[in-house]
Scaffold this motif. Structure first.
Motif, mmCIF file in Angstrom:
data_model
loop_
_atom_site.group_PDB
_atom_site.id
_atom_site.type_symbol
_atom_site.label_atom_id
_atom_site.label_comp_id
_atom_site.label_asym_id
_atom_site.label_seq_id
_atom_site.Cartn_x
_atom_site.Cartn_y
_atom_site.Cartn_z
ATOM 1 N N PRO A 82 4.893 58.788 -37.765
ATOM 2 C CA PRO A 82 5.473 59.900 -38.529
ATOM 3 C C PRO A 82 6.233 60.827 -37.576
ATOM 4 N N THR A 83 7.482 61.137 -37.904
ATOM 5 C CA THR A 83 8.309 61.961 -37.026
ATOM 6 C C THR A 83 9.357 62.708 -37.830
ATOM 7 N N ARG A 84 9.680 63.881 -37.383
ATOM 8 C CA ARG A 84 10.751 64.661 -37.996
ATOM 9 C C ARG A 84 12.034 64.580 -37.171
ATOM 10 N N THR A 85 12.014 63.784 -36.079
ATOM 11 C CA THR A 85 13.171 63.670 -35.196
ATOM 12 C C THR A 85 13.387 62.216 -34.811
ATOM 13 N N LEU A 86 14.510 61.639 -35.221
ATOM 14 C CA LEU A 86 14.858 60.282 -34.826
ATOM 15 C C LEU A 86 16.299 60.293 -34.319
ATOM 16 N N VAL A 87 16.464 60.036 -33.025
ATOM 17 C CA VAL A 87 17.777 60.081 -32.380
ATOM 18 C C VAL A 87 18.264 58.655 -32.174
ATOM 19 N N TRP A 88 19.462 58.358 -32.687
ATOM 20 C CA TRP A 88 20.011 57.001 -32.626
ATOM 21 C C TRP A 88 21.084 56.925 -31.546
ATOM 22 N N THR A 89 20.804 56.173 -30.479
ATOM 23 C CA THR A 89 21.776 55.977 -29.400
ATOM 24 C C THR A 89 21.879 54.494 -29.055
ATOM 25 N N ALA A 90 21.776 53.652 -30.072
ATOM 26 C CA ALA A 90 21.728 52.201 -29.857
ATOM 27 C C ALA A 90 23.123 51.589 -29.843
ATOM 28 N N GLY A 91 23.954 52.053 -28.933
ATOM 29 C CA GLY A 91 25.249 51.411 -28.736
ATOM 30 C C GLY A 91 26.400 52.043 -29.491
ATOM 31 N N VAL A 92 27.609 51.572 -29.151
ATOM 32 C CA VAL A 92 28.842 52.069 -29.763
ATOM 33 C C VAL A 92 29.706 50.880 -30.181
ATOM 34 N N LYS A 93 30.719 51.177 -30.962
ATOM 35 C CA LYS A 93 31.682 50.163 -31.375
ATOM 36 C C LYS A 93 33.077 50.794 -31.341
#
Length: 438
Positions: A250-261
């Protein structure tokens, strides 16, 4: 921006006589120096000093704030949606050109993970970096004031997805900041805060090599950061991060840095793309098989001449800042040479290495075959990026902020209300009284 900056210097006389015009089209009136985003998120650098104003820096160029929607290279016409056109619902403005430089960079690469669009936070722009800083400090406020243990635990759990530069540096800087901030809360301890890094491959920071990547992994885990390798995010619905190893967080913070296009505009140009959506370019930075079209940076697939000379016939330049800055300068020289009747030259640069920050006074580096860690690597990281950030004005301001940060305590103020500056006024206007009176 670097290409235009070099062009306005090399074509100074032609610009003064009105023989040449350089037009720069960008959605924002500034260029973001992305390697400084983690430090901006941690409060080490002011957000204003992470960006470079285009109109001041490119004083001899015409800067248009807008987005390119279409490119008809056969007619050499670009369709631009300006801010005014967007507000008025008007059609894009047509801009004719003689030479086209496409350098829109890249955008975040997302996956169809349930709940990601609703709860994920990106880390590609200065707005996202400052929003994330405010969000993290706000979670500490929530955890400190709630009596619900489930809400408290979720507020103090921070999940980062992606173990490359962006993910590791952002996590390390914010972890430093969050644990430091806990000393100012009467009921929070640094060990109450939980950071989780999720990486789909078997290592983090592949750019700095296996040995330095392993050191970075040990350093993060030694700081009580939970690093999950060979693990994917399966879902984050209902503010619960479900991982491929079966665990639920359970989290109120999810940071997505899984690559770029590559930027989506490339698909609307009709120019040749490779299988990854990048523009096919020659070593001279021309778009393959196309006259009067050039490219550089993240969106360009440029042959790595230095690596190919060493025996790798299929090597291409990595989409990173090191190549992008150098390609931009070579590109400007090539365009200037063509305009003056000369011949363009190949882009050639041997990879110098990589540096990465792991928070204040901590880092890893693999430069010219030398491996550094800890304070020396952190110092090299700062020195390298200070030398690369454009304009003396920005260099001086960043250096001054670093100096002051070393003399005084870290700032822990959250200004989340800046993201909704009219909220209080709208509430007051709607109720006819100041919201504090209720």
């Amino acid at each position: 921006m670097y290409t235009a900056l070099s062009l306005q210097r090399s074509l100074k006389q032609q610009l003064a006589r009105g023989e040449t015009e350089i037009v720069v089209v960008n959605p924002d009136p500034y260029m973001t120096y992305q390697p400084f985003l983690p430090e901006a998120a941690a409060g080490s650098i002011s957000p204003r000093h992470v960006v470079v104003p285009l109109r001041r820096t490119l004083s001899a160029c015409k800067v248009v704030t807008g987005e390119v929607r279409t490119v008809d290279h056969a007619r050499r016409v670009a369709g631009i949606e300006t801010l005014a056109a967007a507000e008025e619902g008007a059609d894009p403005v047509e801009l004719r050109y003689d030479e086209l430089v496409l350098a829109p960079g890249s955008v975040s690469r997302t996956l169809p993970v349930p709940g990601l669009a609703e709860h994920g936070i990106g880390f590609k722009t200065v707005e996202e970096a400052i929003g994330l800083r405010n969000h993290v400090l706000e979670q500490l406020d929530i955890a400190s004031s709630t009596r619900n243990p489930e809400v408290r635990d979720a507020a103090l759990t921070f999940v980062f997805v992606g173990g490359g530069y962006a993910g590791v540096e952002a996590l390390a800087e914010l972890e430093d900041m969050a644990r430091y901030a806990c000393r100012y809360y009467h009921n929070l301890q640094p060990d109450d805060v939980r950071f989780l890094l999720v990486e789909a491959s078997d290592r983090i920071l592949p750019e700095v090599g296996a040995e330095m990547g392993a050191y970075a992994l040990r350093e993060l885990r030694g700081r009580n950061i939970d690093v999950r390798l060979d693990t994917r995010l399966d879902s984050c619905e209902g503010r619960v991060a479900v991982l491929s190893d079966g665990s639920r967080h359970p989290t109120r913070t999810l940071v997505w840095t899984a690559g770029v296009k590559p930027h989506p505009i490339l698909a609307a140009t009709g120019l040749p793309l490779n299988e990854r959506g990048r523009l096919r370019c020659t070593a001279r930075l021309r778009v393959e098989g196309t006259e009067h079209a050039w490219s550089a940076g993240d969106c360009a697939a440029v042959p790595d001449v230095a690596a190919r000379a060493k025996g790798d016939p299929d090597a291409y330049c990595a989409p990173n800042a090191q190549h992008a800055v150098r390609q931009a300068r070579r590109l400007a020289d090539n365009i200037a040479a063509v305009l003056k009747g000369g011949e363009p030259a190949d882009y050639r640069h041997s990879y110098a290495g990589s540096v990465a920050s792991l928070g204040l006074h901590k880092g890893v580096a693999h430069v010219y075959g030398r491996k550094l860690k800890g304070y020396p690597a952190w110092f090299m990281h700062r020195a390298y990026h200070l030398s690369r950030v454009p304009t003396f004005n920005r260099k001086a301001r960043v250096l001054a902020e670093w100096t002051l940060a070393g003399l005084f305590k870290r700032e822990i103020v959250s200004l989340g209300s800046l993201e909704h500056p009219r909220a209080e006024f709208e509430l007051a206007a709607g109720t006819g009284r100041h919201p504090e009176a209720s």
